[in-house]
Design a protein around this motif. Structure first.
Motif, PDB file in Angstrom:
ATOM      1  N   VAL A  50       1.615  52.797 -35.708  1.00  0.00           N
ATOM      2  CA  VAL A  50       2.114  52.280 -34.575  1.00  0.00           C
ATOM      3  C   VAL A  50       2.337  50.604 -34.756  1.00  0.00           C
ATOM      4  N   VAL A  92       2.651  54.507 -25.931  1.00  0.00           N
ATOM      5  CA  VAL A  92       1.424  54.746 -26.687  1.00  0.00           C
ATOM      6  C   VAL A  92       0.227  54.962 -25.946  1.00  0.00           C
ATOM      7  N   PRO A 145       6.168  58.663 -29.037  1.00  0.00           N
ATOM      8  CA  PRO A 145       4.873  59.110 -29.394  1.00  0.00           C
ATOM      9  C   PRO A 145       4.462  60.746 -29.131  1.00  0.00           C
TER      10      PRO A 145
END
Length: 374
Positions: A136, A146, A117
């Motif tokens: 994602v 995340v 991320p």
């Protein structure tokens, strides 16, 4: 003193098994370790190790992949970033159309693979005039970092197209079948590290199935296999933690708090399987300004042939559900190979089909011809 893999094998071989036992592993990492170590051929024939729903790429909704492709192709000044495996997963469009993020990149879209991320944040900061869409796809172990990224604060130009999934609802669904495809469960180590071993207690309490959490070495996996076999033989069913050095009670409190504060649980589709209640992770209302679904038009086009489904002829869904082995799919090794994958299970490093092919298992008879750890 901890036992090594050979000692655990000896203990398993000494068990007085009188009928076949089907043991499902949920984690793609477990399946890779099992296959690469040749554990199937090392174990007694009555033990059947079944790969289960442990590949987030494999179950990522086809329509979400299509949406990411269309954003890349049609939204000016957009950059789509995703974890590497997602770039090669095909959607159900004609061979003359763009069928994957990789093909969209070749067609001129700004599509970039990332490994974490933090890379998405870095790209958004370095491209302030662009809208960066982070696609994602992942289970709890992916969604936790995340969530951490969101809690720390992200640039205004970074949006998320969430396809996060929880693992346990899929197992619950399998156990709710009238005839489950397995008799015991090896629960995932990494997910349990984040969410805690308690997440798998329902397997024992509600369904009465033996369960053990395993790590990724042959000795940890064999310890878990021995545990569930002994549970069945002794009639004493419980959740065993065979990965105690990493999996602690209640998991990682910080990671769980971050997930709960930034994401919300929703009913969610799994590719080729359908909607599983309370199995998806989506951005919470507090982060709606970063939700790509709300910023861009929905490129659903439900009239597309087989929209949302596995590719025609592909049996990935039944492989994910443990209903068949990868070698039972008629496309496996024929039209579907890692070089030219038809279904997502042949794309991802966590997909059972890709793992079996890479391990040299190309036919049903080859299941018992792996290189073993003995």
């Amino acid at each position: 003193m901890a036992l090594d893999a050979r000692q655990w094998l000896d203990k398993i071989r000494a068990l007085p098994l009188t009928s076949p036992v089907r043991i499902m592993n949920v984690c793609g990492g477990h399946e890779r370790s099992i296959s690469m170590a040749g554990l199937r051929s090392a174990l007694p024939d009555m033990i059947d190790l079944i790969p289960g729903p442990g590949c987030p790429v494999c179950v990522c909704p086809e329509e979400d992949i299509y949406q990411a492709i269309q954003i890349g192709l049609n939204e000016p000044d957009s950059i789509v970033v995703a974890f590497g495996d997602m770039l090669r997963v095909p959607v159900n469009v004609s061979s003359k159309s763009v069928r994957s993020l990789e093909q969209a990149k070749a067609a001129g879209a700004d599509i970039r693979p990332i490994a974490s991320p933090s890379e998405a944040v870095r790209i958004a900061k370095s491209e302030p005039g662009k809208t960066v869409v982070f696609f994602v796809a992942g289970f709890e172990t992916t969604c936790a970092p995340v969530a951490g990224m969101l809690a720390e604060g992200i640039p205004d130009n970074l949006l998320l197209l969430m396809s996060g999934r929880l693992t346990w609802p899929a197992v619950e669904m399998l156990l709710d079948y009238e005839t489950p495809s397995f008799d015991a469960l090896i629960a995932p180590g990494h997910v349990s590290t984040v969410m805690g071993p308690e997440e798998w207690q329902f397997v024992v309490d509600r369904h009465g199935f033996p369960a053990a959490i395993a790590g990724f070495t042959p000795d940890s996996l064999l310890a878990a296999i021995y545990s569930v076999l002994r549970q069945k033989l002794d009639g004493r069913i419980f959740l065993d933690n065979c990965y105690e050095q990493v999996v602690k009670p209640h998991g990682n409190p910080t990671a769980r708090r971050l997930v709960e504060s930034t994401l919300t649980i929703v009913d969610a589709p799994w590719r080729g399987i359908g909607i599983i209640p309370a199995s998806g992770l989506e951005l919470s209302a507090d982060y709606a300004q970063h939700n790509a679904r709300l910023r861009f038009p929905v490129h659903a086009e439900n009239a597309r042939k087989n929209a949302g489904a596995m590719p025609p002829g592909c049996d990935c869904a039944r492989v994910v559900l443990g209903r068949i082995k990868p070698v039972d799919c008629k496309l496996f090794g024929a039209s579907c190979t890692p070089r030219s994958p038809v279904g997502p299970c042949m794309v991802s490093d966590e997909g059972a089909c890709r793992i079996w092919w890479s391990s040299g298992i190309r036919t049903r008879s080859a299941e018992h011809e792996e290189t073993t750890c003995t």
